[in-house]
Design a protein around this motif. Structure first.
Motif, PDB file in Angstrom:
ATOM      1  N   LEU A  66      -6.358  -0.431  12.223  1.00  8.85           N
ATOM      2  CA  LEU A  66      -5.788  -0.526  10.876  1.00  8.85           C
ATOM      3  C   LEU A  66      -6.044   0.775  10.113  1.00  8.85           C
ATOM      4  CD1 LEU A  66      -4.367  -2.061   8.664  1.00  8.85           C
ATOM      5  CD2 LEU A  66      -6.512  -3.255   8.154  1.00  8.85           C
ATOM      6  N   ALA A  67      -7.226   1.372  10.308  1.00  8.08           N
ATOM      7  CA  ALA A  67      -7.527   2.653   9.666  1.00  8.08           C
ATOM      8  C   ALA A  67      -6.567   3.740  10.148  1.00  8.08           C
ATOM      9  CB  ALA A  67      -8.972   3.052   9.949  1.00  8.08           C
ATOM     10  N   VAL A  68      -6.223   3.710  11.437  1.00  6.87           N
ATOM     11  CA  VAL A  68      -5.259   4.672  11.984  1.00  6.87           C
ATOM     12  C   VAL A  68      -3.909   4.511  11.297  1.00  6.87           C
ATOM     13  CG1 VAL A  68      -3.916   5.263  14.048  1.00  6.87           C
ATOM     14  CG2 VAL A  68      -6.393   4.900  14.230  1.00  6.87           C
ATOM     15  N   GLU A  69      -3.489   3.269  11.093  1.00  7.68           N
ATOM     16  CA  GLU A  69      -2.193   3.021  10.451  1.00  7.68           C
ATOM     17  C   GLU A  69      -2.210   3.463   8.990  1.00  7.68           C
ATOM     18  OE1 GLU A  69       0.449   2.096  12.145  1.00  7.68           O
ATOM     19  OE2 GLU A  69      -0.825   2.066  13.930  1.00  7.68           O
ATOM     20  N   ILE A  70      -3.357   3.289   8.313  1.00  2.81           N
ATOM     21  CA  ILE A  70      -3.477   3.748   6.925  1.00  2.81           C
ATOM     22  C   ILE A  70      -3.324   5.265   6.872  1.00  2.81           C
ATOM     23  CG2 ILE A  70      -5.108   4.007   5.002  1.00  2.81           C
ATOM     24  CD1 ILE A  70      -6.222   1.229   5.810  1.00  2.81           C
ATOM     25  N   LYS A  71      -3.970   5.964   7.805  1.00  9.10           N
ATOM     26  CA  LYS A  71      -3.888   7.430   7.841  1.00  9.10           C
ATOM     27  C   LYS A  71      -2.462   7.898   8.130  1.00  9.10           C
ATOM     28  CE  LYS A  71      -6.062  11.522   9.893  1.00  9.10           C
ATOM     29  NZ  LYS A  71      -6.351  12.147   8.592  1.00  9.10           N
ATOM     30  N   LYS A  72      -1.721   7.126   8.921  1.00  3.80           N
ATOM     31  CA  LYS A  72      -0.324   7.474   9.175  1.00  3.80           C
ATOM     32  C   LYS A  72       0.489   7.399   7.885  1.00  3.80           C
ATOM     33  CE  LYS A  72      -0.028   5.921  14.013  1.00  3.80           C
ATOM     34  NZ  LYS A  72       0.589   4.903  14.907  1.00  3.80           N
ATOM     35  N   THR A  73       0.117   6.465   7.005  1.00  4.48           N
ATOM     36  CA  THR A  73       0.808   6.312   5.730  1.00  4.48           C
ATOM     37  C   THR A  73       0.389   7.394   4.741  1.00  4.48           C
ATOM     38  OG1 THR A  73       0.960   3.922   6.028  1.00  4.48           O
ATOM     39  CG2 THR A  73       1.190   4.727   3.785  1.00  4.48           C
ATOM     40  N   LYS A  79      -8.558  -3.375 -12.098  1.00  2.00           N
ATOM     41  CA  LYS A  79      -9.228  -2.117 -12.436  1.00  2.00           C
ATOM     42  C   LYS A  79      -9.218  -1.194 -11.221  1.00  2.00           C
ATOM     43  CE  LYS A  79     -13.325  -0.602 -14.961  1.00  2.00           C
ATOM     44  NZ  LYS A  79     -14.624  -1.036 -15.524  1.00  2.00           N
ATOM     45  N   ILE A  80      -8.778   0.041 -11.408  1.00  2.27           N
ATOM     46  CA  ILE A  80      -8.660   0.988 -10.295  1.00  2.27           C
ATOM     47  C   ILE A  80      -9.985   1.701 -10.025  1.00  2.27           C
ATOM     48  CG2 ILE A  80      -7.499   3.058  -9.451  1.00  2.27           C
ATOM     49  CD1 ILE A  80      -5.777   0.527  -9.486  1.00  2.27           C
ATOM     50  N   GLU A 130      -8.316   5.116  -3.461  1.00  2.00           N
ATOM     51  CA  GLU A 130      -8.795   6.214  -2.630  1.00  2.00           C
ATOM     52  C   GLU A 130      -9.923   5.802  -1.681  1.00  2.00           C
ATOM     53  OE1 GLU A 130      -9.963   9.202  -5.416  1.00  2.00           O
ATOM     54  OE2 GLU A 130      -7.914   9.563  -6.129  1.00  2.00           O
ATOM     55  N   HIS A 131     -10.556   4.680  -1.954  1.00  2.00           N
ATOM     56  CA  HIS A 131     -11.701   4.236  -1.158  1.00  2.00           C
ATOM     57  C   HIS A 131     -11.485   2.800  -0.707  1.00  2.00           C
ATOM     58  CE1 HIS A 131     -13.490   7.145  -4.259  1.00  2.00           C
ATOM     59  NE2 HIS A 131     -13.304   7.828  -3.138  1.00  2.00           N
ATOM     60  N   ILE A 132     -11.339   2.631   0.598  1.00  2.00           N
ATOM     61  CA  ILE A 132     -11.033   1.323   1.184  1.00  2.00           C
ATOM     62  C   ILE A 132     -12.231   0.848   2.000  1.00  2.00           C
ATOM     63  CG2 ILE A 132      -9.507   0.084   2.771  1.00  2.00           C
ATOM     64  CD1 ILE A 132      -7.373   2.260   2.080  1.00  2.00           C
ATOM     65  N   PHE A 133     -12.656  -0.373   1.768  1.00  2.00           N
ATOM     66  CA  PHE A 133     -13.771  -0.950   2.509  1.00  2.00           C
ATOM     67  C   PHE A 133     -13.257  -2.055   3.433  1.00  2.00           C
ATOM     68  CE2 PHE A 133     -15.879   1.030  -1.014  1.00  2.00           C
ATOM     69  CZ  PHE A 133     -17.146   1.375  -0.558  1.00  2.00           C
ATOM     70  N   MET A 134     -13.682  -1.995   4.685  1.00  2.74           N
ATOM     71  CA  MET A 134     -13.419  -3.071   5.642  1.00  2.74           C
ATOM     72  C   MET A 134     -14.751  -3.467   6.257  1.00  2.74           C
ATOM     73  SD  MET A 134     -10.021  -1.827   7.647  1.00  2.74           S
ATOM     74  CE  MET A 134      -8.789  -0.818   6.823  1.00  2.74           C
ATOM     75  N   PHE A 135     -14.963  -4.760   6.363  1.00  6.40           N
ATOM     76  CA  PHE A 135     -16.232  -5.269   6.862  1.00  6.40           C
ATOM     77  C   PHE A 135     -16.006  -6.058   8.142  1.00  6.40           C
ATOM     78  CE2 PHE A 135     -16.440  -4.697   2.340  1.00  6.40           C
ATOM     79  CZ  PHE A 135     -17.678  -4.129   2.109  1.00  6.40           C
ATOM     80  N   MET A 136     -16.951  -5.970   9.056  1.00 10.19           N
ATOM     81  CA  MET A 136     -16.890  -6.730  10.307  1.00 10.19           C
ATOM     82  C   MET A 136     -18.206  -7.469  10.492  1.00 10.19           C
ATOM     83  SD  MET A 136     -15.285  -3.620  10.493  1.00 10.19           S
ATOM     84  CE  MET A 136     -16.015  -2.471  11.633  1.00 10.19           C
ATOM     85  N   SER A 137     -18.115  -8.739  10.861  1.00 13.49           N
ATOM     86  CA  SER A 137     -19.345  -9.511  11.059  1.00 13.49           C
ATOM     87  C   SER A 137     -19.111 -10.693  11.980  1.00 13.49           C
ATOM     88  CB  SER A 137     -19.885 -10.016   9.712  1.00 13.49           C
ATOM     89  OG  SER A 137     -21.015 -10.832   9.908  1.00 13.49           O
ATOM     90  N   PHE A 164       0.846  -1.205   0.000  1.00 15.14           N
ATOM     91  CA  PHE A 164       0.000   0.000   0.000  1.00 15.14           C
ATOM     92  C   PHE A 164       0.880   1.253   0.000  1.00 15.14           C
ATOM     93  CE2 PHE A 164      -2.280   3.281   2.518  1.00 15.14           C
ATOM     94  CZ  PHE A 164      -3.330   3.516   1.643  1.00 15.14           C
ATOM     95  N   LYS A 165       1.949   1.240   0.779  1.00 11.79           N
ATOM     96  CA  LYS A 165       2.858   2.380   0.819  1.00 11.79           C
ATOM     97  C   LYS A 165       3.481   2.637  -0.554  1.00 11.79           C
ATOM     98  CE  LYS A 165       4.237   1.992   5.687  1.00 11.79           C
ATOM     99  NZ  LYS A 165       5.342   1.676   6.622  1.00 11.79           N
ATOM    100  N   LYS A 166       3.586   1.576  -1.351  1.00 11.03           N
ATOM    101  CA  LYS A 166       4.212   1.706  -2.671  1.00 11.03           C
ATOM    102  C   LYS A 166       3.192   1.876  -3.792  1.00 11.03           C
ATOM    103  CE  LYS A 166       8.351  -0.777  -1.207  1.00 11.03           C
ATOM    104  NZ  LYS A 166       9.208  -1.979  -1.357  1.00 11.03           N
ATOM    105  N   GLY A 167       1.905   2.093  -3.410  1.00 18.23           N
ATOM    106  CA  GLY A 167       0.915   2.448  -4.420  1.00 18.23           C
ATOM    107  C   GLY A 167      -0.072   1.381  -4.820  1.00 18.23           C
ATOM    108  N   ALA A 168      -0.025   0.224  -4.181  1.00 12.25           N
ATOM    109  CA  ALA A 168      -0.969  -0.843  -4.515  1.00 12.25           C
ATOM    110  C   ALA A 168      -2.214  -0.735  -3.632  1.00 12.25           C
ATOM    111  CB  ALA A 168      -0.322  -2.213  -4.327  1.00 12.25           C
ATOM    112  N   PRO A 169      -3.386  -1.100  -4.155  1.00 11.33           N
ATOM    113  CA  PRO A 169      -4.592  -1.050  -3.306  1.00 11.33           C
ATOM    114  C   PRO A 169      -4.568  -2.142  -2.250  1.00 11.33           C
ATOM    115  CG  PRO A 169      -5.107  -2.011  -5.445  1.00 11.33           C
ATOM    116  CD  PRO A 169      -3.688  -1.533  -5.523  1.00 11.33           C
ATOM    117  N   LEU A 170      -5.213  -1.867  -1.139  1.00  8.36           N
ATOM    118  CA  LEU A 170      -5.370  -2.892  -0.102  1.00  8.36           C
ATOM    119  C   LEU A 170      -6.470  -3.861  -0.501  1.00  8.36           C
ATOM    120  CD1 LEU A 170      -5.238  -0.810   3.200  1.00  8.36           C
ATOM    121  CD2 LEU A 170      -3.645  -2.597   2.537  1.00  8.36           C
TER     122      LEU A 170
END
Length: 208
Positions: free
Chosen positions: A29-36, A97-98, A115-122, A3-9
């Motif tokens: 994990l969202a906090v760590e993404i924002k740090k990046t 596809k981006i 630019e848009h990351i989805f995380m699901f919890m269930s 992700f730091k090198k430009g690939a989507p999560l």
């Protein structure tokens, strides 16, 4: 690192029992993404509040996704209506596809996977649409061990000293649930405050 090198999560699905830390893990994990990348903002969504395509478009897409860098933390994902889960198949596709376009009666939704990351919890992943489930990276959280719950309890009660064996006795009643450990620690702190003490024994636990 990718992700730091430009690939989507990947699109993560966190599963496990109720109170087992799925939302907390995703939020961290969202906090760590924002740090990046500081442009990202995390948004915790209770999926039970999304009733139809129009509410998803207005409550999620227009206010939290369109024109932004966003992390959508979809809690209780199994509560999403089937029509929303089917729409998300276009977003959560395993290809290179981006940008993806989802047409709806309310308007087109444009989702950029960088630019848009989805995380699901269930806690009930079996209720999710199977093709959607197959597209997710599943992270299954196991139950906590008594010793791990003890660490949580002690850290939450940092100003309280426990007698030998007390923490173990408390953890035996928590059934592997860290949320219960935190709730119990809050009760213990109130008990000690009321009784004007910084010590907590097995006798106190029985009275509590």
């Amino acid at each position: 690192e990718s992700f730091k090198k430009g690939a989507p999560l990947p699109h993560f699905l966190f599963t496990g029992g109720k109170g087992n830390g799925k939302s907390q893990f995703a939020k961290q994990l969202a906090v760590e993404i924002k740090k990046t990348d500081s442009r990202f903002e995390g948004h915790l969504i209770n999926c039970a509040t999304i009733k139809n395509v129009n509410s998803f478009y207005e409550q999620i897409y227009q206010s939290k996704i369109e024109g932004k860098h966003s992390i959508i933390l979809a809690d209780e994902a199994h509560c999403l209506p089937d029509i929303i889960q089917q729409l998300l198949l276009t977003t959560i596709e395993v290809d290179d596809k981006i940008e993806r376009v989802i047409p709806t009666d309310s308007g087109d939704m444009r989702i950029n996977t960088l630019e848009h990351i989805f995380m699901f919890m269930s806690s009930e992943p079996d209720r999710l649409f199977r093709p959607l489930l197959d597209r997710m990276e599943i992270v299954a959280l196991s139950s906590y061990k008594p010793a791990e719950l003890g660490e949580i309890l002690v850290k939450q009660c940092k100003d309280i000293r426990f007698d030998d064996g007390t923490v173990s006795a408390i953890c035996d009643s928590l059934r592997g649930n860290p949320r219960d450990a935190i709730k119990t620690s809050q009760g213990i702190k109130k008990y000690c405050l009321i009784n004007r003490t910084t010590k907590f024994s097995e006798k106190d636990w029985l009275e509590y």
